[in-house]
Write a protein that holds these residues in place. Structure first.
Motif, mmCIF file in Angstrom:
data_model
loop_
_atom_site.group_PDB
_atom_site.id
_atom_site.type_symbol
_atom_site.label_atom_id
_atom_site.label_comp_id
_atom_site.label_asym_id
_atom_site.label_seq_id
_atom_site.Cartn_x
_atom_site.Cartn_y
_atom_site.Cartn_z
ATOM 1 N N UNK A 163 12.964 48.163 -19.847
ATOM 2 C CA UNK A 163 12.722 48.317 -18.419
ATOM 3 C C UNK A 163 12.889 46.985 -17.698
ATOM 4 N N UNK A 164 13.647 47.007 -16.617
ATOM 5 C CA UNK A 164 13.788 45.828 -15.767
ATOM 6 C C UNK A 164 13.606 46.240 -14.333
ATOM 7 N N UNK A 165 13.092 45.313 -13.530
ATOM 8 C CA UNK A 165 12.927 45.624 -12.122
ATOM 9 C C UNK A 165 13.329 44.410 -11.301
ATOM 10 N N UNK A 166 14.268 44.607 -10.395
ATOM 11 C CA UNK A 166 14.666 43.553 -9.478
ATOM 12 C C UNK A 166 14.415 44.070 -8.071
ATOM 13 N N UNK A 167 13.660 43.314 -7.294
ATOM 14 C CA UNK A 167 13.408 43.727 -5.908
ATOM 15 C C UNK A 167 14.633 43.430 -5.061
#
Lengths: 282, 361
Positions: free
Chosen positions: B9-13
């Motif tokens: 899982x990765x999250x970039x705003x």
């Protein structure tokens, strides 16, 4: 503030009583004038105590209007005013609620652009845009109709702005909780936002009802048919009698009647009104 | 009940900030997982992605084997308890709990049955069910928020710092209740907190997050006994672990502090790190008063804190000025400036690499 000093108590009461007297005096004069006959009202000095013609004047105002005038009773005009004021108030609230909902809860292109477009209409009250607005209403064949009376006054930046501020104070978690509960956008609007804005809607309703009720210039422009006259504009017309002195007693009685509906609205919605203006806890 | 898999899982705003880096977690059926870390470490973001309230930038989330990346929160069969409860203020407690079921179109009789069952479990009285949330105390509101989650009979519970708005005493009580509730229902749960005590007591396993990366994943005792990094070592345990710069001796059997004080290491394990600069970690509760002279190290006390059940003694070893805390049980009377004989068992010593901050062993 809790103080126990007799002089302060006396002074504050004196100020309050003086204030009430200043505000209430014109209304008292109106009431007194509505209880005398036409002859007494053109003599000097003006009477300061009520006479005995109240019911006779009431009967004439309601059923006949001023003698020699073209008006027929005030009942129809009050009804017209009522319809116009209600349409304006309800229309404004409905449209502002929906536009504030869109601006706060949806991400669409030029969202802030739309917000500012709504917002700058604050600078364009009816009086400024009255000629083009008249043109539009005339072209749409809405002269002498309830639609013509109310629709041009419905768009409201103030109410949109106020609802936007209200919605911004509602925590995001509520929206998220509703999403997890399975509520769609409109469901969230009706089940959560509307009930939570109840007091604001009530406060706004009072303000907008009175705003609509007091409209003078616009009804004057677009109504030529007597059956569409509103009470506020026709009071002014009652003064324009060509030959004789104005019938002050009838005019004042009409004024009294015209004051009643806003008073009723304020009295019945006062609790919600105050809550809506002051309540901050959500 | 279900398993939950987080794969890469990765999250970039949108502003380019990378909140989560390649997180992998496998959660078993019925397991209680706690995501713990300091504020801004991405723990809430991670959970909100499981809930469907945040978009997943990369990787997949599966609940019970089914990928849920594209599903709406309502379709993921999860229930969430929020930090500020997020109860609908204009609805009664009953309506709050029933709202989700009503939207689902569940028959009234069943809603009634489920809400009453949840109220029973949470010990909410019939009188409280008709009240509005604002007429309830913080603890009761928290119960209602949990009730709203229970009635849904979800396969996963999500708790977002549910206790941080409560006072200290109530927090302990609700912590126990949540633990008992989860044992009773056996529902897979993910719990976010920044409080290490909550994390230690509640979780079957803990995920320690820092700057959007998993520092360590393991049972509370694994984390306590073998912290994988300086960060975990400092985060788990209260008062926090003592750290000081040190150097492994030439034979690898002891570790020397600046100023000559040295502690014995377990034999053989650290031979390969001989002469290496390290960070030495010792838990305050592992340091004790020496009974014999041969393994005593002198500590000069600087400050004594009496907690009743424990006494915390702050001081330092010889020339090494690094502040050391010792936790001794019971009431102990020492004066500042006094010299205490202190010892520690060799196998209670933790060594970390000063550059990589990883555990050495």
């Amino acid at each position: 503030m809790i103080e126990n000093r007799p002089f302060i108590t006396f002074l504050s009461h004196a100020v309050l009583i003086l204030g009430i007297a200043i505000i209430a005096f014109p209304i008292w004069i109106t009431f007194v004038a509505a209880t005398h006959d036409a002859v007494r009202m053109v003599q000097v000095p003006l009477p300061l105590l009520p006479g005995d013609q109240f019911f006779a004047n009431l009967d004439q105002a309601l059923n006949k209007g001023i003698s020699g005038g073209s008006n027929s009773g005030v009942g129809m005009m009050i009804f017209n005013s009522l319809v116009m004021a209600l349409m304006i108030a309800i229309g404004k609230i409905a449209i502002s609620l929906l536009s504030a909902f869109a601006i706060v809860y949806f991400r669409f292109p030029f969202r802030m652009g739309f917000f500012w477009m709504i917002f700058i209409t604050l600078m364009l009250p009816v009086e400024v845009r009255i000629i083009p607005t008249f043109e539009v209403v005339a072209n749409l064949n809405m002269l002498n109709s309830y639609w013509g009376l109310s629709i041009p006054l419905i768009a409201s930046a103030t109410a949109t702005f106020m609802f936007r501020q209200t919605f911004l104070t509602i925590p995001d978690e509520l929206l998220e909780a509703a999403r997890i509960d399975g509520a769609g956008a409109m469901r969230f609007f009706f089940d959560i936002l509307l009930p939570m804005s109840r007091t604001n809607i009530a406060a706004l309703f009072v303000i907008l009802f009175i705003y609509g009720w007091n409209q003078y210039l616009w009804p004057l422009l677009i109504t030529t048919d007597q059956s569409m006259f509103t009470v506020v504009m026709s009071i002014k017309q009652m003064l324009e009698t060509a030959e004789q002195a104005p019938e002050w007693n009838i005019i004042m009685m009409t004024t009294l009647l015209a004051m009643l509906p806003p008073v009723v609205v304020v009295v019945f919605m006062q609790k919600l009104f105050v809550k809506g203006l002051t309540e901050t806890e959500k | 009940m279900a398993t939950v898999q987080l794969n890469n899982i990765g999250k970039v705003y949108p502003n380019g900030f990378k909140a989560i880096h390649d997180v992998n977690v496998e959660i078993d059926d019925g397991e209680f997982i706690v995501l713990v870390g300091p504020s801004g470490c991405g723990k809430s973001t991670l959970m909100r992605m499981v809930a469907g309230l945040e978009q997943v930038t990369s990787g997949t989330i599966s609940i019970d084997g089914q990928e849920v990346n594209k599903l709406e929160p309502a379709d993921r069969n999860i229930a969430m308890v929020f930090q500020n409860y997020a109860l609908y203020p204009h609805m009664s407690v009953y309506q709050n709990m029933a709202y989700g079921l009503k939207i689902r179109g569940i028959p009234k009789a069943e809603i009634n049955e489920r809400v009453n069952k949840a109220a029973d479990i949470l010990e909410l009285t019939a009188d409280q069910l008709v009240r509005k949330p604002r007429q309830l105390s913080g603890g009761q509101r928290q119960r209602v928020a949990m009730g709203r989650a229970i009635v849904r009979e979800p396969s996963v519970f999500l708790f977002d710092e549910p206790l941080s708005n409560l006072d200290a005493k109530l927090r302990v009580q609700m912590r126990i209740e949540i633990k008992l509730l989860q044992q009773q229902l056996g529902t897979t749960s993910i719990y976010v907190t920044h409080d290490q005590t909550e994390a230690m007591t509640l979780g079957h396993r803990l995920v320690v997050l820092n700057f959007g990366r998993i520092e360590q994943l393991g049972t509370p005792i694994e984390l306590y006994e073998k912290p994988a990094s300086l960060f975990v070592a400092g985060f788990i345990g209260s008062p926090a672990m003592n750290f000081t710069d040190a150097k492994v001796s030439a034979d690898g059997d002891s570790v020397d502090l600046i100023g000559g004080v040295s502690f014995k290491l377990p034999e053989g394990i650290y031979r390969s790190f001989a002469n290496k600069e390290v960070v030495l970690g010792m838990r305050p509760e592992d340091l004790e008063i020496a009974s014999s002279d041969d393994d005593r190290r002198d500590m000069v006390t600087r400050l004594v804190e009496q907690l009743g059940a424990d006494t915390l003694v702050h001081g330092s070893f010889g020339e090494a000025k690094a502040d050391m805390t010792i936790r001794l049980s019971g009431i102990q009377n020492f004066n500042p400036g006094e010299v205490l004989p202190v010892r520690i068992s060799p196998n209670k010593i933790h060594l970390f690499d000063p550059q990589t901050e990883k555990r050495l062993d």
